[in-house]
Design a protein around this motif. Structure first.
Motif, PDB file in Angstrom:
ATOM      1  N   HIS A  32      60.586 -41.314 -16.344  1.00 53.89           N
ATOM      2  CA  HIS A  32      61.035 -41.882 -15.082  1.00 53.89           C
ATOM      3  C   HIS A  32      59.830 -42.061 -14.168  1.00 53.89           C
ATOM      4  CE1 HIS A  32      61.412 -37.458 -14.912  1.00 53.89           C
ATOM      5  NE2 HIS A  32      60.963 -37.575 -13.669  1.00 53.89           N
ATOM      6  N   GLN A  33      59.873 -43.077 -13.351  1.00 48.10           N
ATOM      7  CA  GLN A  33      58.757 -43.385 -12.454  1.00 48.10           C
ATOM      8  C   GLN A  33      59.079 -42.882 -11.053  1.00 48.10           C
ATOM      9  OE1 GLN A  33      57.696 -47.559 -12.299  1.00 48.10           O
ATOM     10  NE2 GLN A  33      55.554 -47.064 -11.973  1.00 48.10           N
ATOM     11  N   LEU A  34      58.151 -42.147 -10.489  1.00 50.37           N
ATOM     12  CA  LEU A  34      58.388 -41.510  -9.198  1.00 50.37           C
ATOM     13  C   LEU A  34      58.030 -42.417  -8.025  1.00 50.37           C
ATOM     14  CD1 LEU A  34      57.003 -37.902  -9.812  1.00 50.37           C
ATOM     15  CD2 LEU A  34      59.302 -38.777 -10.210  1.00 50.37           C
ATOM     16  N   GLU A  35      58.827 -42.317  -6.983  1.00 48.32           N
ATOM     17  CA  GLU A  35      58.521 -42.994  -5.728  1.00 48.32           C
ATOM     18  C   GLU A  35      58.106 -41.965  -4.674  1.00 48.32           C
ATOM     19  OE1 GLU A  35      58.312 -46.241  -4.637  1.00 48.32           O
ATOM     20  OE2 GLU A  35      58.264 -46.592  -6.785  1.00 48.32           O
ATOM     21  N   PHE A  36      57.675 -40.804  -5.135  1.00 50.50           N
ATOM     22  CA  PHE A  36      57.194 -39.740  -4.253  1.00 50.50           C
ATOM     23  C   PHE A  36      56.138 -38.952  -5.011  1.00 50.50           C
ATOM     24  CE2 PHE A  36      61.175 -38.576  -6.356  1.00 50.50           C
ATOM     25  CZ  PHE A  36      60.790 -37.469  -7.101  1.00 50.50           C
ATOM     26  N   TYR A  37      55.557 -37.950  -4.384  1.00 47.98           N
ATOM     27  CA  TYR A  37      54.555 -37.089  -5.009  1.00 47.98           C
ATOM     28  C   TYR A  37      55.211 -35.797  -5.480  1.00 47.98           C
ATOM     29  CZ  TYR A  37      51.159 -40.239  -2.905  1.00 47.98           C
ATOM     30  OH  TYR A  37      50.438 -41.355  -2.554  1.00 47.98           O
ATOM     31  N   GLN A  38      54.621 -35.197  -6.498  1.00 48.58           N
ATOM     32  CA  GLN A  38      55.228 -34.003  -7.080  1.00 48.58           C
ATOM     33  C   GLN A  38      54.155 -33.011  -7.534  1.00 48.58           C
ATOM     34  OE1 GLN A  38      58.556 -34.340 -10.125  1.00 48.58           O
ATOM     35  NE2 GLN A  38      56.858 -33.782 -11.459  1.00 48.58           N
ATOM     36  N   LEU A  39      54.374 -31.753  -7.228  1.00 48.97           N
ATOM     37  CA  LEU A  39      53.519 -30.688  -7.747  1.00 48.97           C
ATOM     38  C   LEU A  39      54.412 -29.708  -8.484  1.00 48.97           C
ATOM     39  CD1 LEU A  39      50.562 -28.863  -6.156  1.00 48.97           C
ATOM     40  CD2 LEU A  39      52.443 -27.507  -7.057  1.00 48.97           C
ATOM     41  N   ALA A  40      54.136 -29.489  -9.757  1.00 46.08           N
ATOM     42  CA  ALA A  40      54.880 -28.521 -10.561  1.00 46.08           C
ATOM     43  C   ALA A  40      54.026 -27.274 -10.733  1.00 46.08           C
ATOM     44  CB  ALA A  40      55.227 -29.109 -11.926  1.00 46.08           C
ATOM     45  N   THR A  79      50.223 -22.748 -14.746  1.00 49.98           N
ATOM     46  CA  THR A  79      49.741 -24.125 -14.797  1.00 49.98           C
ATOM     47  C   THR A  79      50.302 -24.903 -13.603  1.00 49.98           C
ATOM     48  OG1 THR A  79      49.606 -24.171 -17.217  1.00 49.98           O
ATOM     49  CG2 THR A  79      49.730 -26.295 -16.106  1.00 49.98           C
ATOM     50  N   VAL A  80      49.433 -25.692 -12.974  1.00 51.08           N
ATOM     51  CA  VAL A  80      49.858 -26.610 -11.915  1.00 51.08           C
ATOM     52  C   VAL A  80      49.657 -28.028 -12.429  1.00 51.08           C
ATOM     53  CG1 VAL A  80      49.304 -27.525  -9.626  1.00 51.08           C
ATOM     54  CG2 VAL A  80      49.334 -25.059  -9.996  1.00 51.08           C
ATOM     55  N   ILE A  81      50.663 -28.890 -12.200  1.00 53.16           N
ATOM     56  CA  ILE A  81      50.581 -30.293 -12.588  1.00 53.16           C
ATOM     57  C   ILE A  81      50.841 -31.166 -11.366  1.00 53.16           C
ATOM     58  CG2 ILE A  81      51.615 -32.151 -13.945  1.00 53.16           C
ATOM     59  CD1 ILE A  81      50.189 -30.409 -15.824  1.00 53.16           C
ATOM     60  N   TYR A  82      49.890 -32.056 -11.071  1.00 50.61           N
ATOM     61  CA  TYR A  82      50.075 -33.058 -10.021  1.00 50.61           C
ATOM     62  C   TYR A  82      50.707 -34.313 -10.632  1.00 50.61           C
ATOM     63  CZ  TYR A  82      46.398 -31.002  -6.938  1.00 50.61           C
ATOM     64  OH  TYR A  82      45.637 -30.216  -6.118  1.00 50.61           O
ATOM     65  N   VAL A  83      51.648 -34.917  -9.961  1.00 52.18           N
ATOM     66  CA  VAL A  83      52.115 -36.254 -10.324  1.00 52.18           C
ATOM     67  C   VAL A  83      52.149 -37.081  -9.044  1.00 52.18           C
ATOM     68  CG1 VAL A  83      53.853 -37.644 -11.483  1.00 52.18           C
ATOM     69  CG2 VAL A  83      53.579 -35.247 -12.123  1.00 52.18           C
ATOM     70  N   GLY A  98      59.708 -22.056 -13.072  1.00 52.42           N
ATOM     71  CA  GLY A  98      58.696 -22.523 -12.140  1.00 52.42           C
ATOM     72  C   GLY A  98      59.309 -23.218 -10.940  1.00 52.42           C
ATOM     73  N   TYR A  99      58.475 -23.951 -10.223  1.00 54.19           N
ATOM     74  CA  TYR A  99      58.892 -24.646  -9.004  1.00 54.19           C
ATOM     75  C   TYR A  99      58.381 -26.078  -9.012  1.00 54.19           C
ATOM     76  CZ  TYR A  99      59.589 -19.894  -7.153  1.00 54.19           C
ATOM     77  OH  TYR A  99      59.991 -18.598  -6.950  1.00 54.19           O
ATOM     78  N   LEU A 100      59.131 -26.956  -8.364  1.00 55.47           N
ATOM     79  CA  LEU A 100      58.669 -28.312  -8.078  1.00 55.47           C
ATOM     80  C   LEU A 100      58.602 -28.479  -6.570  1.00 55.47           C
ATOM     81  CD1 LEU A 100      60.575 -30.827 -10.402  1.00 55.47           C
ATOM     82  CD2 LEU A 100      58.227 -30.028 -10.609  1.00 55.47           C
ATOM     83  N   PRO A 124      45.481 -34.241 -14.186  1.00 53.53           N
ATOM     84  CA  PRO A 124      46.594 -33.772 -13.354  1.00 53.53           C
ATOM     85  C   PRO A 124      46.876 -32.288 -13.527  1.00 53.53           C
ATOM     86  CG  PRO A 124      47.432 -34.868 -15.298  1.00 53.53           C
ATOM     87  CD  PRO A 124      45.939 -35.033 -15.330  1.00 53.53           C
ATOM     88  N   LYS A 125      46.177 -31.666 -14.466  1.00 54.30           N
ATOM     89  CA  LYS A 125      46.464 -30.269 -14.817  1.00 54.30           C
ATOM     90  C   LYS A 125      45.419 -29.319 -14.253  1.00 54.30           C
ATOM     91  CE  LYS A 125      46.852 -27.301 -18.914  1.00 54.30           C
ATOM     92  NZ  LYS A 125      46.888 -27.282 -20.394  1.00 54.30           N
ATOM     93  N   VAL A 126      45.887 -28.245 -13.644  1.00 57.21           N
ATOM     94  CA  VAL A 126      45.016 -27.172 -13.165  1.00 57.21           C
ATOM     95  C   VAL A 126      45.562 -25.855 -13.703  1.00 57.21           C
ATOM     96  CG1 VAL A 126      44.088 -25.967 -11.146  1.00 57.21           C
ATOM     97  CG2 VAL A 126      44.510 -28.430 -11.028  1.00 57.21           C
TER      98      VAL A 126
END
Length: 294
Positions: free
Chosen positions: A43-51, A73-77, A93-95, A126-128
C-alpha cells in the motif's frame, strides 16, 4: 488509471491532537481482517510512518525491498513510498504516523539532518538498529501513554510534540555513527537541487549532462557530488529514480506498459521495455505479474 495499491490516507483518532497517531503493531495485527486493505499487502502511504519493533523478528517492505526487522529496529517510511508488513506471532512494537503538515510544524524543533532524512528517503537506508544502551524505547512508550492514557488535556499536545522531537533526535543520534551520515552540507545541498530538478524533468530528460548544465556544474563535478552523497554516479541515480517511479505505477494501477512508456517520457514503448529489463532483469509486464504473486 484504476489503482491496485490503495493510497492510504491518514486518520487521527485524537480530538485534541491532529496530524499524529501512535498505534501498537499488535493491534494492527489483531484487527487486520477488518481493514479494507490488508497491511500485509503493498500500500502507498499519504503520510509519514516510523515503526519501532520491541519484540520478534520479521520483515517490512519499503519500495519493493524487504528489510529484516528485529527487537529495537526502527524503520522510516516516507510519504509516497510503498509499504507492507509481515506479522509473525511474536511481533510487537509501535507505529508513529504523522502527516506532512504535522511534520512541517515540527521542523523547527527537529535536527536539520533528521528532517532531510524524512523528506528525502532515497538518501539513506530506512532501517536503524537501535543500540541496547539507548533509552529510545522509554520515550516511545511515553508518547504512547501520553496519547492514549493521559486524561489531562492541558498541555497534552505540547507534551506529545516534545516527545516526538526527542524520539527523532534520539534516532538521529544513533544514525550519525553510521558510515552514510553526510557531513558535507554544501554537497548535500547540491544533491537536493539535482533531485528536485530530476523530479520535475525526468519525463523529458534522463541525461546526466543535462542536469549538470541546469545546475551550472560540469558533468564531472555533478558525479563527484552524487558519489559523495549516495555512492552512485549521477546516471545510476537517474536510472534508479526512473525505475522506481515505473515500478510504483506498474503495481499501483491497471496501466499498460505501453501507456506507461509514454507517461515516463519514452518515445517508443520498446525503448521503455529495453530500459526496464536492462535494469531489473524483467519486462514491465513480467515484473507486474511476478510482484502480484506475493
Amino acid at each position: 488509471m484504476k489503482r491496485e495499491i490503495p493510497n492510504l490516507l491518514f486518520k487521527s483518532k485524537s480530538p485534541e491532537i491532529s496530524g499524529i497517531e501512535i498505534i501498537r503493531l499488535e493491534k494492527i495485527k489483531e484487527e487486520k481482517e477488518s481493514f479494507t486493505h490488508s497491511p500485509e499487502k503493498a500500500h502507498q502511504l499519504e503520510f509519514y510512518q516510523l515503526a519501532f519493533y520491541t519484540d520478534g523478528a520479521s520483515e517490512q517492505l519499503i519500495d519493493f525491498v524487504w528489510h529484516k526487522v528485529e527487537k529495537n529496529t526502527v524503520i522510516y517510511v516516507s510519504k509516497g513510498q510503498v509499504n507492507a508488513f509481515k506479522f509473525n506471532e511474536d511481533l510487537k512494537g509501535y507505529l508513529i504516523l504523522f502527516t506532512e503538515d504535522y511534520l512541517k510544524e515540527q521542523l523547527t524543533k527537529i535536527p536539520k539532518n533528521t528532517a532531510i532524512r524524512l523528506l528525502t528517503p532515497q538518501l539513506f537506508s530506512p532501517k536503524v538498529q537501535v543500540v541496547q544502551t539507548s533509552n529510545l524505547s522509554a520515550y516511545v512508550e511515553l508518547i504512547f501513554e501520553e496519547f492514549y492514557k493521559s486524561t489531562e488535556s492541558f498541555n497534552k499536545k505540547y507534551i506529545v510534540n516534545s516527545l516526538f522531537s526527542i524520539i527523532f533526535s534520539k534516532v538521529e543520534e544513533i544514525k550519525k555513527n553510521e558510515t552514510d551520515y553526510i557531513k558535507d552540507s554544501e554537497k548535500l545541498t547540491l544533491f537536493l537541487k539535482f533531485q528536485t530538478k530530476l523530479k520535475k524533468m525526468f519525463m523529458s530528460n534522463k541525461n546526466a549532462d543535462f542536469y549538470a548544465q541546469e545546475l551550472g556544474l560540469t558533468y564531472k563535478h555533478l558525479n563527484v557530488v552524487v558519489k559523495e552523497v549516495i555512492n552512485k554516479t549521477a546516471k545510476q541515480y537517474i536510472d534508479e529514480f526512473v525505475i522506481l517511479e515505473a515500478k510504483r505505477n506498474l503495481v499501483n494501477s491497471t496501466i499498460k506498459s505501453t501507456e506507461l512508456a509514454y507517461l515516463m517520457g519514452f518515445e517508443e514503448p520498446t525503448n521503455f521495455v529495453k530500459y526496464f529489463k536492462k535494469r531489473t532483469g524483467l519486462t514491465p509486464n513480467d515484473f507486474k505479474k511476478e510482484y502480484n504473486k506475493v
